[in-house]
Design an enzyme around this catalytic site. Structure first.
Site, PDB file in Angstrom:
ATOM      1  N   HIS A  98      -2.991   7.139   2.720  1.00 27.21           N
ATOM      2  CA  HIS A  98      -3.475   5.851   2.210  1.00 27.21           C
ATOM      3  C   HIS A  98      -4.886   5.602   2.738  1.00 27.21           C
ATOM      4  O   HIS A  98      -5.179   5.842   3.912  1.00 27.21           O
ATOM      5  CB  HIS A  98      -2.527   4.745   2.662  1.00 27.21           C
ATOM      6  CG  HIS A  98      -3.035   3.383   2.354  1.00 27.21           C
ATOM      7  ND1 HIS A  98      -3.527   3.038   1.113  1.00 27.21           N
ATOM      8  CD2 HIS A  98      -3.156   2.275   3.139  1.00 27.21           C
ATOM      9  CE1 HIS A  98      -3.916   1.781   1.145  1.00 27.21           C
ATOM     10  NE2 HIS A  98      -3.705   1.300   2.351  1.00 27.21           N
ATOM     11  N   ASN A 103     -10.072  -0.116   0.285  1.00 24.72           N
ATOM     12  CA  ASN A 103      -8.604  -0.025   0.256  1.00 24.72           C
ATOM     13  C   ASN A 103      -8.113  -0.623  -1.066  1.00 24.72           C
ATOM     14  O   ASN A 103      -8.202  -1.833  -1.271  1.00 24.72           O
ATOM     15  CB  ASN A 103      -8.053  -0.799   1.453  1.00 24.72           C
ATOM     16  CG  ASN A 103      -6.531  -0.752   1.542  1.00 24.72           C
ATOM     17  OD1 ASN A 103      -5.862  -0.326   0.606  1.00 24.72           O
ATOM     18  ND2 ASN A 103      -6.011  -1.208   2.659  1.00 24.72           N
ATOM     19  N   CYS A 150       0.815  -1.228   0.000  1.00 26.12           N
ATOM     20  CA  CYS A 150       0.000   0.000   0.000  1.00 26.12           C
ATOM     21  C   CYS A 150       0.845   1.273   0.000  1.00 26.12           C
ATOM     22  O   CYS A 150       0.313   2.362  -0.220  1.00 26.12           O
ATOM     23  CB  CYS A 150      -0.956  -0.001   1.181  1.00 26.12           C
ATOM     24  SG  CYS A 150      -1.962  -1.487   1.286  1.00 26.12           S
TER      25      CYS A 150
HETATM   26  N1  ACO Z   1     -18.490  -8.384   9.531  1.00 29.51           N
HETATM   27  C1  ACO Z   1     -19.014  -8.649  10.715  1.00 29.51           C
HETATM   28  N2  ACO Z   1     -18.284  -9.001  11.788  1.00 29.51           N
HETATM   29  C2  ACO Z   1     -16.953  -9.070  11.626  1.00 29.51           C
HETATM   30  C3  ACO Z   1     -16.330  -8.817  10.398  1.00 29.51           C
HETATM   31  C4  ACO Z   1     -17.157  -8.455   9.324  1.00 29.51           C
HETATM   32  N3  ACO Z   1     -16.667  -8.171   8.098  1.00 29.51           N
HETATM   33  N4  ACO Z   1     -15.016  -8.961  10.553  1.00 29.51           N
HETATM   34  C5  ACO Z   1     -14.790  -9.310  11.834  1.00 29.51           C
HETATM   35  N5  ACO Z   1     -15.967  -9.379  12.487  1.00 29.51           N
HETATM   36  C6  ACO Z   1     -16.185  -9.707  13.877  1.00 29.51           C
HETATM   37  C7  ACO Z   1     -15.088 -10.582  14.429  1.00 29.51           C
HETATM   38  O1  ACO Z   1     -15.318 -11.942  14.113  1.00 29.51           O
HETATM   39  C8  ACO Z   1     -15.184 -10.295  15.898  1.00 29.51           C
HETATM   40  O2  ACO Z   1     -16.273 -11.037  16.431  1.00 29.51           O
HETATM   41  P1  ACO Z   1     -16.152 -11.746  17.855  1.00 29.51           P
HETATM   42  O3  ACO Z   1     -15.915 -10.630  18.835  1.00 29.51           O
HETATM   43  O4  ACO Z   1     -17.470 -12.425  17.997  1.00 29.51           O
HETATM   44  O5  ACO Z   1     -14.978 -12.665  17.737  1.00 29.51           O
HETATM   45  C9  ACO Z   1     -15.571  -8.829  15.953  1.00 29.51           C
HETATM   46  O6  ACO Z   1     -16.115  -8.517  14.646  1.00 29.51           O
HETATM   47  C10 ACO Z   1     -14.408  -7.909  16.254  1.00 29.51           C
HETATM   48  O7  ACO Z   1     -13.310  -8.266  15.427  1.00 29.51           O
HETATM   49  P2  ACO Z   1     -11.953  -7.485  15.510  1.00 29.51           P
HETATM   50  O8  ACO Z   1     -11.002  -8.063  14.518  1.00 29.51           O
HETATM   51  O9  ACO Z   1     -11.514  -7.365  16.931  1.00 29.51           O
HETATM   52  O10 ACO Z   1     -12.425  -6.056  15.015  1.00 29.51           O
HETATM   53  P3  ACO Z   1     -11.659  -4.703  15.063  1.00 29.51           P
HETATM   54  O11 ACO Z   1     -12.416  -3.734  15.858  1.00 29.51           O
HETATM   55  O12 ACO Z   1     -10.200  -4.864  15.338  1.00 29.51           O
HETATM   56  O13 ACO Z   1     -11.792  -4.244  13.552  1.00 29.51           O
HETATM   57  C11 ACO Z   1     -10.535  -4.087  11.523  1.00 29.51           C
HETATM   58  C12 ACO Z   1     -11.198  -5.011  12.523  1.00 29.51           C
HETATM   59  C13 ACO Z   1     -11.600  -3.244  10.877  1.00 29.51           C
HETATM   60  C14 ACO Z   1      -9.841  -4.924  10.472  1.00 29.51           C
HETATM   61  C15 ACO Z   1      -9.537  -3.205  12.286  1.00 29.51           C
HETATM   62  O14 ACO Z   1      -8.673  -3.955  13.071  1.00 29.51           O
HETATM   63  C16 ACO Z   1      -8.750  -2.365  11.350  1.00 29.51           C
HETATM   64  O15 ACO Z   1      -9.276  -1.479  10.721  1.00 29.51           O
HETATM   65  N6  ACO Z   1      -7.455  -2.600  11.277  1.00 29.51           N
HETATM   66  C17 ACO Z   1      -6.631  -1.906  10.328  1.00 29.51           C
HETATM   67  C18 ACO Z   1      -6.364  -2.832   9.257  1.00 29.51           C
HETATM   68  C19 ACO Z   1      -6.507  -2.253   7.908  1.00 29.51           C
HETATM   69  O16 ACO Z   1      -7.118  -1.234   7.640  1.00 29.51           O
HETATM   70  N7  ACO Z   1      -5.905  -2.963   7.028  1.00 29.51           N
HETATM   71  C20 ACO Z   1      -5.950  -2.618   5.676  1.00 29.51           C
HETATM   72  C21 ACO Z   1      -4.772  -3.161   5.047  1.00 29.51           C
HETATM   73  S1  ACO Z   1      -3.395  -2.553   5.783  1.00 29.51           S
HETATM   74  C22 ACO Z   1      -3.005  -1.243   5.021  1.00 29.51           C
HETATM   75  O17 ACO Z   1      -3.561  -0.898   4.046  1.00 29.51           O
HETATM   76  C23 ACO Z   1      -1.940  -0.499   5.660  1.00 29.51           C
END
Ligand code: ACO
Length: 319
Positions: free
Chosen positions: A246, A276, A113
């Protein structure tokens, strides 16, 4: 001598695909979850057979047209992609062939990215050195091909597309400063750990991510590298007219802008519409804000990338 943006273009495949549509297609998710956690409402997904070089070609034609530059005038072509058409030749060479350019130096940059910001950094060095005069710098991705559509924690986050800029040698600024870094010890928090070996895919061919680790890492380095880039230019973050980080997650963007003291009214956001798109996200956002008239000639723009590797970087430019 500066490397100055002469033209910008972008391309998005097909129609926007909503969060509800993903749920209808069988992803165990909701619009409410995706919007609350990421800010993403829609993304574009390439049809089978559409490649990174196809989308790079469309974006490049638009950038060349807006620059008033012909493809055969280019002497440097760099494509940032982690989803190349082939193992080789490079997507840059395939793009060059489609554009009908012969002779320009052409190669890919692989920094996930951060790829577009890395590629701009490299092109800036060639132009400043005086060795090259007209560069095409492209970010193009079909991330939908490397997503595990059964993994709801990743597949809802990404989209496909391409963005391109034409850089020209100019006595008028131009790219003012750059900064770029990597930390290979963090390779495990975001990766596609697969290989092609002996005619087989070995390992895991899908994107895997530790979302929370990525989130924390991204906010820290996006702040640090923007500060560093401003310092390199002898400017303050308050001198930045537009921040284009980004586009991974609205919460990462808002946290970064807040730490930098840049109001959200001066931040370009497209993650809601594009998701993304990895190396394509920054040039797609840049093109959107230039074409709708927000970004004006003479303004100072901070472009920032962060991605797998881990890699991160920034480019501060006067448009
Ligand atoms: N729909 C519904 N529920 C979901 C989904 C979904 N798509 N994905 C995960 N869940 C659930 C999980 O299973 C979990 O359920 P549980 O508590 O029953 O186990 C719950 O939601 C929470 O999951 P977490 O992974 O803890 O959620 P979090 O608040 O951390 O959010 C996310 C996840 C959005 C990926 C966050 O960590 C994030 O934004 N991280 C940054 C990563 C990113 O943007 N990466 C992009 C690529 S990297 C880059 O470009 C630099």
């Amino acid at each position: 001598m500066f490397a100055r943006i002469a033209g910008v273009g972008s391309y998005l495949p097909g129609l926007p695909v909503s969060n509800d549509e993903l749920a209808r297609r069988g992803v165990d998710t909701t619009d409410e979850w995706i919007v609350t956690r990421t800010g993403i409402r829609t993304r574009h997904l390439a049809e089978a057979g559409t490649t990174s070089s196809d989308m790079a070609f469309e974006a490049s034609c638009r950038a060349l047209e807006s620059a008033g530059v012909k493809a055969d005038e280019l002497d440097l072509i760099i494509v940032a992609t982690s989803t190349p058409d082939y193992i080789f030749p490079s997507t840059a060479c395939l793009l060059q062939g489609k554009l009908g350019n012969v002779g320009a130096m052409a190669f890919d940059v692989q920094a996930v990215c951060s790829g577009f910001v890395y590629a701009l950094n490299v092109a800036d060095k060639y132009i400043r050195s005086g060795s090259h005069k007209k560069a095409l710098v492209v970010g193009a991705e079909v991330f939908s091909r490397i997503l595990d559509w059964k993994d709801r924690t990743t597949c809802v986050l990404f989209g496909d597309g391409a963005g391109a800029v034409v850089l020209e040698a100019s006595e008028t600024p131009g790219i003012l400063a750059t900064a770029a870094h990597a930390d290979g010890s963090q390779n495990g928090i975001l990766s596609v750990p697969g290989q092609v070996c002996g005619g087989q895919v070995t390992g895991d061919p899908f994107l895997r991510m530790d979302g929370q680790a990525v989130f924390k890492f991204a906010v820290r380095v996006l702040f640090d590298v923007a500060k560093e880039c401003c310092d390199n230019a002898g400017l303050a973050t308050s001198d930045v007219d537009w921040l284009i980080p980004h586009q991974a997650n609205i919460r990462i963007i808002e946290s970064t802008a807040k730490k930098l003291g840049i109001p959200m009214s001066n931040v370009v956001v497209t993650v809601d519409q594009h998701g993304n798109t990895s190396a394509a996200s920054v040039p797609l956002a840049l093109d959107a804000a230039i074409r709708d008239g927000r970004i004006q000639r003479g303004q100072k723009i901070m472009l920032e990338g962060v991605g797998g590797g881990f890699t991160w970087g920034a480019v501060l430019l006067q448009f």
